[in-house]
Motif scaffolding. Structure first.
Motif, PDB file in Angstrom:
ATOM      1  N   THR A 185      -7.033  -5.034   1.078  1.00 20.22           N
ATOM      2  CA  THR A 185      -6.103  -4.418   0.967  1.00 20.22           C
ATOM      3  C   THR A 185      -4.405  -4.818   0.349  1.00 20.22           C
ATOM      4  O   THR A 185      -4.378  -6.219   0.290  1.00 20.22           O
ATOM      5  N   ILE A 186      -4.004  -4.504  -0.740  1.00 16.78           N
ATOM      6  CA  ILE A 186      -2.763  -5.178  -2.392  1.00 16.78           C
ATOM      7  C   ILE A 186      -1.732  -3.873  -1.811  1.00 16.78           C
ATOM      8  O   ILE A 186      -1.504  -3.116  -1.559  1.00 16.78           O
ATOM      9  N   PRO A 187      -0.485  -4.125  -0.624  1.00 14.81           N
ATOM     10  CA  PRO A 187       0.196  -4.013  -0.514  1.00 14.81           C
ATOM     11  C   PRO A 187       1.434  -3.146  -1.479  1.00 14.81           C
ATOM     12  O   PRO A 187       1.343  -3.752  -2.312  1.00 14.81           O
ATOM     13  N   ALA A 188       2.033  -2.079  -1.993  1.00 19.78           N
ATOM     14  CA  ALA A 188       2.514  -1.496  -2.680  1.00 19.78           C
ATOM     15  C   ALA A 188       4.409  -2.366  -3.042  1.00 19.78           C
ATOM     16  O   ALA A 188       4.691  -3.051  -2.142  1.00 19.78           O
ATOM     17  N   LEU A 189       4.293  -2.208  -3.736  1.00 20.56           N
ATOM     18  CA  LEU A 189       5.358  -2.782  -5.061  1.00 20.56           C
ATOM     19  C   LEU A 189       6.692  -2.145  -5.462  1.00 20.56           C
ATOM     20  O   LEU A 189       5.670  -1.837  -6.701  1.00 20.56           O
ATOM     21  N   ASP A 190       7.444  -1.810  -5.182  1.00 17.00           N
ATOM     22  CA  ASP A 190       8.477  -1.106  -6.171  1.00 17.00           C
ATOM     23  C   ASP A 190       8.272   0.505  -6.519  1.00 17.00           C
ATOM     24  O   ASP A 190       7.513   1.511  -5.521  1.00 17.00           O
ATOM     25  N   THR A 191       7.767   0.614  -7.598  1.00 19.51           N
ATOM     26  CA  THR A 191       7.771   1.899  -7.816  1.00 19.51           C
ATOM     27  C   THR A 191       5.906   2.073  -8.048  1.00 19.51           C
ATOM     28  O   THR A 191       5.291   2.949  -8.059  1.00 19.51           O
ATOM     29  N   CYS A 192       5.313   0.941  -7.738  1.00 21.40           N
ATOM     30  CA  CYS A 192       3.822   1.082  -7.289  1.00 21.40           C
ATOM     31  C   CYS A 192       3.465   1.146  -6.711  1.00 21.40           C
ATOM     32  O   CYS A 192       3.408   0.054  -5.739  1.00 21.40           O
ATOM     33  N   PRO A 193       2.365   1.802  -6.367  1.00 18.48           N
ATOM     34  CA  PRO A 193       1.561   2.033  -4.808  1.00 18.48           C
ATOM     35  C   PRO A 193       0.242   0.828  -3.743  1.00 18.48           C
ATOM     36  O   PRO A 193       0.053   0.470  -5.247  1.00 18.48           O
ATOM     37  N   GLU A 194       0.106   0.977  -2.694  1.00 17.98           N
ATOM     38  CA  GLU A 194      -1.288   0.101  -2.110  1.00 17.98           C
ATOM     39  C   GLU A 194      -1.743   0.627  -2.771  1.00 17.98           C
ATOM     40  O   GLU A 194      -2.289   1.372  -3.654  1.00 17.98           O
ATOM     41  N   GLN A 195      -2.705  -0.633  -3.007  1.00 21.11           N
ATOM     42  CA  GLN A 195      -3.921  -0.785  -4.184  1.00 21.11           C
ATOM     43  C   GLN A 195      -5.423  -0.655  -3.158  1.00 21.11           C
ATOM     44  O   GLN A 195      -5.073  -1.996  -2.193  1.00 21.11           O
ATOM     45  N   SER A 196      -5.955  -0.332  -2.752  1.00 19.41           N
ATOM     46  CA  SER A 196      -7.737  -0.931  -1.240  1.00 19.41           C
ATOM     47  C   SER A 196      -8.444  -1.081  -2.808  1.00 19.41           C
ATOM     48  O   SER A 196      -8.864  -0.058  -3.562  1.00 19.41           O
ATOM     49  N   ALA A 197      -9.734  -1.636  -1.972  1.00 12.69           N
ATOM     50  CA  ALA A 197     -11.360  -1.841  -2.916  1.00 12.69           C
ATOM     51  C   ALA A 197     -12.409  -2.336  -1.135  1.00 12.69           C
ATOM     52  O   ALA A 197     -11.889  -3.024  -0.464  1.00 12.69           O
ATOM     53  N   THR A 198     -13.540  -1.839  -1.089  1.00 15.91           N
ATOM     54  CA  THR A 198     -14.332  -1.802  -0.267  1.00 15.91           C
ATOM     55  C   THR A 198     -15.435  -1.934  -0.462  1.00 15.91           C
ATOM     56  O   THR A 198     -16.125  -1.599  -1.702  1.00 15.91           O
ATOM     57  N   VAL A 199     -16.035  -3.030  -0.073  1.00 16.65           N
ATOM     58  CA  VAL A 199     -16.841  -3.796  -0.706  1.00 16.65           C
ATOM     59  C   VAL A 199     -18.475  -3.600   0.524  1.00 16.65           C
ATOM     60  O   VAL A 199     -17.954  -4.013   1.345  1.00 16.65           O
ATOM     61  N   PHE A 200     -19.549  -3.368  -0.148  1.00 20.31           N
ATOM     62  CA  PHE A 200     -20.656  -3.275   0.648  1.00 20.31           C
ATOM     63  C   PHE A 200     -21.336  -4.462   0.807  1.00 20.31           C
ATOM     64  O   PHE A 200     -21.936  -4.480  -0.385  1.00 20.31           O
ATOM     65  N   ILE A 201     -21.723  -5.174   1.459  1.00 21.17           N
ATOM     66  CA  ILE A 201     -22.240  -6.363   1.973  1.00 21.17           C
ATOM     67  C   ILE A 201     -23.760  -5.958   2.770  1.00 21.17           C
ATOM     68  O   ILE A 201     -23.621  -5.478   4.105  1.00 21.17           O
TER      69      ILE A 201
END
Length: 881
Positions: A185-201
């Motif tokens: 997860t990378i937090p939101a910044l200014d008008t740009c929302p938070e982004q997340s990505a899930t990996v499966f191992i």
């Protein structure tokens, strides 16, 4: 801020590129920087964001030609061209870039573009798996590598437990076999929302080949115990069903074989490490097969016999606090493999032993290591001995062979002589001064070097000399060249001493005064020596120019024809002169012999001066050999003198006795007796011995003539024999026609009127003649014979008959006659006498007639008898040709 930033840039132009420096210095004064601006980018993955022209984002009317500064970097790295790859920014965040113009072009010379880069979590790969033997797995590896990589300023957490991770890695080995998921997860910044990505191992199990234990043996062990080794016994916790493989030993014959013969391996292949691999195949495609390697290690003991140890370096006691040490161990004749080794050694200082071990590398047979200076803190000898050497790469199966490997390091004391006793005896000028050091010193046996100066009568700075100390006593010489001045106060000042064996030196404060005595003055000495004859004379040598010397010892040598080295003779000097002789017994060879004065010793002070270039060459002349001669026999009347004896010549002298000193003159008449001769060389005056010569002078009695024995009548035709008959002699009688150089006359030689004959008594034994008997013969002792007549004619026609007019035998009967012949004109044609008894018909005396020839005719003669008062007679004669 614009002015300060620009000022900073200008002050650091040397750190910027020449290109931008040129741009800054060439700006037009009309250029300006524009206005600040701010841009938010939420779709960073858009390809257009890989090349953003910042100049286009400036507000206002910026002029080109300024400089871009990346404010996120140090000033040295911040200058760039204004084109930005925003995708290369690894974190979301706010970035600013300043455009700077020359402050002289406008007041507002700086404008900033602010970029707000929104979050980007990346794109996960659809299938990600790993094996449970992996201890660290980077979760970023689970993203699709063909897409833009995620930014790095996010956080990870377990998707199931929601537990945050401390970083971006997981430990599959600790997790074990199974499926796992994690969210980035990378937090939101200014008008740009938070982004997340899930990996499966997915984590898969790796097969287990077991934990191996190696079999480590030394080659000198009993290998018969290892002829049937089960390799499975050397594994722990392995999966069943694997298989053993190996390379090189040929001990495994089938895939199911697990037994080996270690003894056979060694006997066949020798020492070494032999790997046997147990392999268990993987049941999934993710994990690799599992392998365990069992090593059969057979080691040979290393042989260090003949190795040497050098411990560096010996020091002096004043270096103890600062010294460092190392050592080098060099192998002997046996090869020692390069590599890491543990070397154990001891240090023995004479009383205690310290044990040490050091690790290092053998490189090409050499092992270098440092030594702890704490073990070397006192004066003394330290013996280093190697006690063990182990190759750290080895399995230590063998005990290596060492032999004796040791070295001694010495910490030497400083030499000390400050309290020593120094002795210097008075010396003569020109000689070295002998210095003896004894007493209170710590000088061990060995070689030392002292530094010294001289002061007082003689001055010398910074001198050094080496000497050897034995049992605490040392001596050396001060060279004569350093002490040329005479006096009683030359001071030797020691300044330093070095032990040349240890190299240890120590300052010295020690002095000693000594005396330099004067030498005899021999500069004016002159030398003379006379020539002699071999064996007969001593050589007289005269010395002059000895000045005020009174008693001396002369050292001289003879060279060349005779050699006599370093002879000494003591002489008394008077008024600068002295003399001595070289005995003839020391001069055995003829030729040039050179006497050289080596030195003159003044006996009053014991000083000797070397005499330079004082030589004299004299000649030892040979003695002539005693003359070789014979006995002589002479005749008395020969009047032989000394000049008639041989050998003869100016070099020979004759004496009438063996002891006579007066030589006989060459004109001395010889008498019967013994004479003595010697040879005298006219050049050298050398004399030979005397040779005795016997001289016999033979004498015969002079013949005696009978009374009137010289008178004969020529008509009787008397001969030498007739004359001999009138002479008496005891020996043979011989006659000559002259007193000197005459002809010997035979007995039948006719006697001649008024001729003188010389008679000698002659001995055929001695071949001598007596003094001569001189006889002048008269043939006129004749009576007038009856047949005396005067011819009345002659015929001078050359027929050998009656060719001359002659009165027969008139010379005997009238020896003093004269005869005159005249022509008819009264001209004298011929005048005769005893020496001219015949007229040949020629008028040679008076030149009358044609060509002096008397013509035929009558001629008249007058004969004067000149004897007995007989009157002359006249007559005529006829000449008919």
């Amino acid at each position: 801020m614009a002015i300060n930033l620009l000022s900073f840039i200008k002050n650091n132009l040397l750190k910027f590129s020449v290109f931008f420096l040129f741009l800054l210095s060439s700006n037009s004064y009309s250029q300006c920087a524009g206005e600040d601006s701010s841009v938010t980018i939420c779709d960073i993955a858009n390809p257009t964001n890989s090349n953003i022209n910042l100049f286009s984002l400036l507000g206002g009317s910026p002029a080109p030609g300024g400089i871009w500064v990346d404010n996120s970097k140090p000033l040295e790295e911040s200058i760039f061209n204004g084109f930005l790859n925003a995708q290369a920014l690894r974190n979301s965040g706010v970035y600013s870039y300043t455009y700077v113009q020359d402050p002289s072009s406008c007041t507002d010379n700086e404008a900033t573009v602010t970029l707000i880069i929104g979050p980007y979590a990346g794109v996960p790969s659809p299938n990600v798996s790993t094996c449970d033997d992996v201890e660290s797995f980077n979760l970023f590896q689970a993203f699709d590598g063909t897409k833009l990589a995620p930014q790095q300023n996010g956080t990870w957490k377990n998707s199931v437990t929601n537990a945050p991770l401390s970083g971006n890695t997981i430990n599959p080995k600790a997790l074990g076999e199974g499926n796992y998921s994690y969210t980035y997860t990378i937090p939101a910044l200014d008008t740009c929302p938070e982004q997340s990505a899930t990996v499966f191992i997915a984590v898969f199990r790796k097969p287990k080949s077991g934990t191996p234990s190696d079999l480590v043996l030394c080659s000198n062990a009993d290998l018969t115990l290892y002829r049937n080794v089960n390799l499975n016994d050397l594994l722990l916790a392995e999966d069943a069903g694997g298989r053993w493989t190996e390379a090189g030993t040929n001990e495994l014959t089938t895939l199911s074989d697990n037994r080996i013969n270690v003894e056979n391996i060694y006997n066949t292949l020798g020492a070494g490490t032999y790997n046997f691999v147990y392999t268990v195949l993987s049941s999934n495609p993710i994990c690799t097969n599992s392998q365990s390697t069992v090593q059969i290690v057979i080691e040979e003991p290393l042989n260090f016999t003949g190795s040497t140890l050098i411990v560096n370096s010996d020091i002096c006691e004043n270096q103890i606090t600062t010294a460092t040490y190392n050592a080098i161990l060099r192998r002997g004749p046996q090869i020692i493999p390069n590599g890491s080794y543990d070397v154990s050694y001891t240090i023995f200082n004479g009383t205690t032993t310290n044990f040490r071990i050091v690790n290092g590398n053998f490189v090409n047979g050499n092992f270098v290591f440092d030594i702890d200076e704490d073990d070397l803190q006192a004066v003394g000898d330290y013996t280093f001995t190697i006690t063990n050497i182990v190759n750290t790469a080895s399995r230590r199966a063998c005990t290596n062979i060492l032999g004796t490997i040791s070295d001694v390091l010495s910490i030497s004391p400083l030499p000390r002589i400050n309290n020593a006793t120094v002795t210097i005896e008075p010396i003569c000028k020109g000689l070295d001064a002998q210095v003896v050091i004894s007493g209170n010193t710590n000088l061990a046996n060995g070689t030392y070097r002292v530094s010294y100066t001289l002061s007082g009568d003689n001055v010398a700075a910074s001198q050094q000399i080496d000497f050897t100390a034995t049992n605490g006593v040392a001596q050396f010489s001060i060279p004569a060249t350093l002490i040329p001045n005479v006096g009683v106060n030359t001071v030797l000042n020691f300044t330093n001493i070095i032990n040349l064996t240890s190299g240890c030196s120590n300052p010295v404060a020690l002095s000693k005064a000594f005396t330099v005595k004067p030498l005899p003055n021999v500069g004016a000495v002159a030398l003379n020596a006379n020539n002699i004859c071999l064996g007969h004379q001593d050589v007289s040598v005269q010395l002059s120019g000895l000045g005020n010397l009174t008693n001396i010892t002369v050292d001289y040598s003879l060279t060349d024809a005779n050699t006599l080295l370093n002879q000494n003779i003591t002489l008394t000097v008077s008024a600068g002169n002295a003399s001595f002789t070289i005995p003839a017994s020391a001069l055995l060879n003829t030729g040039n012999t050179t006497i050289t004065l080596n030195s003159i010793l003044d006996n009053s002070n014991g000083c000797s001066a070397v005499v330079l270039n004082k030589t004299r060459t004299f000649v030892i002349n040979s003695i002539p050999n005693a003359p070789a001669t014979n006995s002589f026999s002479f005749c008395k009347n020969d009047l032989r003198t000394i000049a008639n004896l041989t050998p003869a010549g100016a070099q020979y002298q004759w004496f009438d006795s063996v002891s006579s000193t007066t030589a006989l003159s060459t004109s001395t008449l010889l008498v019967t007796g013994t004479y003595y001769v010697k040879e005298v060389n006219p050049t050298t005056t050398c004399e030979s011995g005397r040779t005795a010569v016997t001289v016999t002078v033979n004498e015969l009695d002079t013949p005696v003539l009978d009374a009137d024995g010289q008178n004969f009548c020529g008509l009787d035709n008397p001969t030498i024999q007739n004359l001999s008959d009138r002479t008496s002699a005891d020996d043979e009688l011989v006659w000559f026609d002259a007193l000197e150089n005459g002809n010997q006359l035979s007995a039948n030689t006719a006697l001649a009127e008024a001729r003188t004959y010389y008679a000698y008594s002659y001995s055929s034994t001695t071949n001598c003649y007596s003094d001569p008997l001189e006889v002048t013969v008269s043939l006129s002792n004749c009576d007038v014979p009856d047949d005396f007549f005067i011819p009345d004619g002659f015929s001078p026609n050359g027929d050998q008959k009656n060719d001359v007019f002659r009165i027969s035998n008139i010379e005997f009967i009238y020896p003093d006659f004269t005869l005159e012949i005249y022509n008819r004109y009264g001209n004298l044609m011929f005048k005769g006498n005893r020496s001219k008894t015949e007229w040949d018909g020629r008028n040679s005396d008076y030149k009358i007639g044609v060509d002096g020839i008397a013509p035929n005719g009558v001629y008249f003669y007058v004969l004067h008898f000149n004897k007995g008062n007989k009157k002359p007679t006249q007559g005529r004669l006829y000449l008919n040709r």
